[in-house]
Scaffold this motif. Structure first.
Motif, PDB file in Angstrom:
ATOM      1  N   ASP A 149     -39.439-106.099  45.348  1.00  0.00           N
ATOM      2  CA  ASP A 149     -39.681-107.588  44.061  1.00  0.00           C
ATOM      3  C   ASP A 149     -38.458-107.341  43.383  1.00  0.00           C
ATOM      4  O   ASP A 149     -37.996-107.884  42.713  1.00  0.00           O
ATOM      5  N   LEU A 150     -38.309-106.447  42.800  1.00  0.00           N
ATOM      6  CA  LEU A 150     -37.598-106.295  41.214  1.00  0.00           C
ATOM      7  C   LEU A 150     -36.167-107.394  42.169  1.00  0.00           C
ATOM      8  O   LEU A 150     -34.999-108.115  40.921  1.00  0.00           O
ATOM      9  N   TYR A 185     -28.075 -99.674  40.992  1.00  0.00           N
ATOM     10  CA  TYR A 185     -28.583 -98.312  41.186  1.00  0.00           C
ATOM     11  C   TYR A 185     -30.125 -98.476  40.613  1.00  0.00           C
ATOM     12  O   TYR A 185     -30.159 -98.424  39.772  1.00  0.00           O
ATOM     13  N   ILE A 186     -31.052 -98.277  41.405  1.00  0.00           N
ATOM     14  CA  ILE A 186     -32.296 -97.952  41.390  1.00  0.00           C
ATOM     15  C   ILE A 186     -32.845 -96.536  41.309  1.00  0.00           C
ATOM     16  O   ILE A 186     -32.552 -96.004  42.415  1.00  0.00           O
ATOM     17  N   THR A 187     -33.657 -95.489  40.159  1.00  0.00           N
ATOM     18  CA  THR A 187     -33.792 -94.421  40.894  1.00  0.00           C
ATOM     19  C   THR A 187     -35.675 -94.361  39.903  1.00  0.00           C
ATOM     20  O   THR A 187     -35.563 -95.344  39.094  1.00  0.00           O
ATOM     21  N   SER A 214     -41.588-107.853  33.011  1.00  0.00           N
ATOM     22  CA  SER A 214     -41.145-108.261  31.836  1.00  0.00           C
ATOM     23  C   SER A 214     -39.916-107.328  32.436  1.00  0.00           C
ATOM     24  O   SER A 214     -38.614-108.112  32.493  1.00  0.00           O
ATOM     25  N   LEU A 215     -40.045-106.537  33.289  1.00  0.00           N
ATOM     26  CA  LEU A 215     -38.489-106.597  34.508  1.00  0.00           C
ATOM     27  C   LEU A 215     -37.759-107.443  34.795  1.00  0.00           C
ATOM     28  O   LEU A 215     -37.132-107.331  35.283  1.00  0.00           O
ATOM     29  N   ARG A 216     -38.840-107.545  36.227  1.00  0.00           N
ATOM     30  CA  ARG A 216     -38.459-109.036  36.954  1.00  0.00           C
ATOM     31  C   ARG A 216     -37.816-109.661  35.705  1.00  0.00           C
ATOM     32  O   ARG A 216     -36.428-109.779  36.523  1.00  0.00           O
TER      33      ARG A 216
END
Length: 192
Positions: free
Chosen positions: A177-178, A146-148, A131-133
């Motif tokens: 992947d995202l 930015y990703i944490t 779903s996030l993808r």
């Protein structure tokens, strides 16, 4: 139907056998573990699966086309190399290896033998990540800058590698992947 042999029937390997048995197109042919108690557990819960204590016996079974390694990390490279050399497709639970050179050598061997080599990154296939993808790829969330990530009480960690090799690889795989991008910068902080 692809015949699969599982090496390692401990905490994770027993779940692998269960999932193979429940997956259309796959057939759990045999499971291998040096510990009698783990073999007995598989036999009790999956009577259709042959159980062996000897790795060579598992590799020698003609009906096995693929090997799933759920063994201690220190065994991954040697066992994967042997299975690939026998033209078996191989899925190795993460990490594939503990060095980039060993991982690259396995990839090259798989290519030269014409078989598939995969690493088990289960979270990439979870509904939440799917779903996030989709949200990221169709721009619903805007531009990703930015990703944490944070891991709290993830379950029993592997005892033969650091938490970086055991757990952080999941977060890194999901992030790569995202985004479909290579990182520009990375920082990490740990606590105990």
């Amino acid at each position: 139907m692809i015949g699969v042999g599982v090496a390692g029937c401990g905490y994770w390997g027993s779940k692998v056998v269960r999932n193979i048995a429940a997956t259309p197109g796959l057939r759990a042919v045999a499971a291998c573990d040096p510990k009698e108690g783990r073999r007995a557990y598989i036999k009790e819960h999956h009577p259709q699966v042959a159980v062996v204590g000897d790795w060579d016996a598992l590799l020698g079974m003609d009906e096995i086309e693929a090997i799933w390694l759920a063994t201690p990390v220190r065994t991954h490279v040697a066992l994967a190399r042997e299975a690939l050399s026998r033209r078996k497709h191989v899925l190795v639970e993460k990490p594939l290896a503990t060095s980039a050179s060993d991982a690259a050598a396995l990839v090259a061997l798989a290519q030269s033998m014409g078989v598939a080599l995969h690493t088990g990154h289960t979270y990439l296939h979870s509904p939440a990540v799917a779903s996030l993808r989709q949200l990221v790829r169709d721009g619903t969330l805007g531009r990703t800058c930015y990703i944490t990530s944070e891991r709290i009480n993830p379950g029993p960690p592997a005892s033969d590698v650091s938490v970086l090799w055991d757990l952080a690889v999941h977060d890194i795989a999901i992030i790569l992947d995202l985004t479909g991008l290579r990182p520009i910068a990375v920082s990490a902080r740990g606590g105990r």
